[in-house]
Write an enzyme that holds these catalytic residues in place. Structure first.
Site, PDB file in Angstrom:
ATOM      1  CG  ASP A   8       3.502   3.839   7.780  1.00  0.00           C
ATOM      2  OD1 ASP A   8       4.024   2.761   8.711  1.00  0.00           O
ATOM      3  OD2 ASP A   8       4.033   5.047   8.336  1.00  0.00           O
ATOM      4  CG  ASP A 130       1.589   5.286  18.241  1.00  0.00           C
ATOM      5  OD1 ASP A 130       2.692   4.667  18.484  1.00  0.00           O
ATOM      6  OD2 ASP A 130       0.867   4.295  18.075  1.00  0.00           O
TER       7      ASP A 130
END
EC number: 5.3.1.16
Length: 262
Positions: A8, A130
């Site tokens: 990330d 998500d």
């Protein structure tokens, strides 16, 4: 079960968040490409990269860092975060990204998914869902889509999508264990190829997920558990290697150039 390390990127650095909270970040390395090399040396076959800044702004804030990873490695890279137009997807695919992950745009502009599938095929385009308590969230997990996770998956399936990256937000970055029941429930209803994500703590979680392979769960993205060395094999690597050199060239582009030159 394919294990996919996650990188990330926020502010140009390699970070991990807890439950997607941008206020709870931990910086692991200043250069994401260095982290990519470490995962490659630890036998990664595919790396999952997310531009966290882009997930909020909708602009490729860390494009140069991502290109550096692609240019450095000889394995496929998938990229997600803020890909909301056909131009965004094309820009990444043109530099050698293996496949792109469409998140918020799958909810806000579903026709984009159809357009991309038609142009690039389902191997190059996957959708990330998500979910929190069974509801898909968007815009860097800051907004609710008001759609049930499996309903969104089935809609994407009708548009030609073959793979979903399913993240249990309540588990992500917590090291509290994978959301086995939520992933199982989703897989049973979606009936698609699924990459699980969120909360993996150790090898016991991988054993659980292997029980879902018959439902299409064939891979898992792991972040913090790898960074915190929760797997015994990582400790063995460090015991037998005095240090991890970051100067090895993995660049596919340079390998091809040398081959032609030779």
């Amino acid at each position: 079960m394919l294990i996919i390390p996650a990188i990330d990127i926020k502010g140009g650095k390699c970070v991990r968040l807890t439950r997607g909270d941008f206020e709870q970040e931990k910086i692991y390395l200043d250069e994401p490409s260095d982290m990519a090399i470490i995962w490659r040396k630890q036998n990664a076959k595919l790396i999952h990269v997310v531009d966290l800044d882009a997930a909020l702004t909708g602009k490729p804030e860390n494009f140069d860092k991502i290109k550096q990873i692609v240019d450095t490695l000889d394995i496929p890279i998938e990229i997600g975060g803020g890909i909301r137009t056909a131009e965004d997807a094309a820009r990444y695919l043109d530099i050698g990204v293996y496949r792109v992950v469409i998140g918020s745009a799958a909810v806000k502009n579903p026709s984009l998914v159809s357009q991309l599938i038609e142009k690039y095929g389902p191997r190059k385009i996957v959708v990330g869902i998500d979910a929190e308590d069974g509801i898909a969230k968007i815009s860097g997990w800051t907004e609710s889509s008001q759609k049930k996770d499996y309903e969104l998956a089935l809609e994407m399936k009708d548009r030609g999508v073959e793979r979903i990256i399913y993240t249990d937000i309540t588990r992500d970055g917590t090291l509290e264990g994978v959301g086995y029941e939520t992933t199982k429930a989703f897989a049973e209803k979606a009936q698609m190829r699924i990459t699980a994500s969120g909360g993996v703590f150790g090898k016991q979680d991988l054993s659980k997920l292997c029980k879902l392979e018959h439902l299409g769960v064939d891979s898992v993205i792991i972040g913090k558990a790898l960074y915190e060395e929760r797997f015994p094999c990582q400790k063995l690597w460090h015991l037998f290697e005095e240090s991890i050199s970051l100067d090895t060239n993995f660049s596919t582009a340079e390998q091809k150039q040398n081959s032609v030159a030779g």
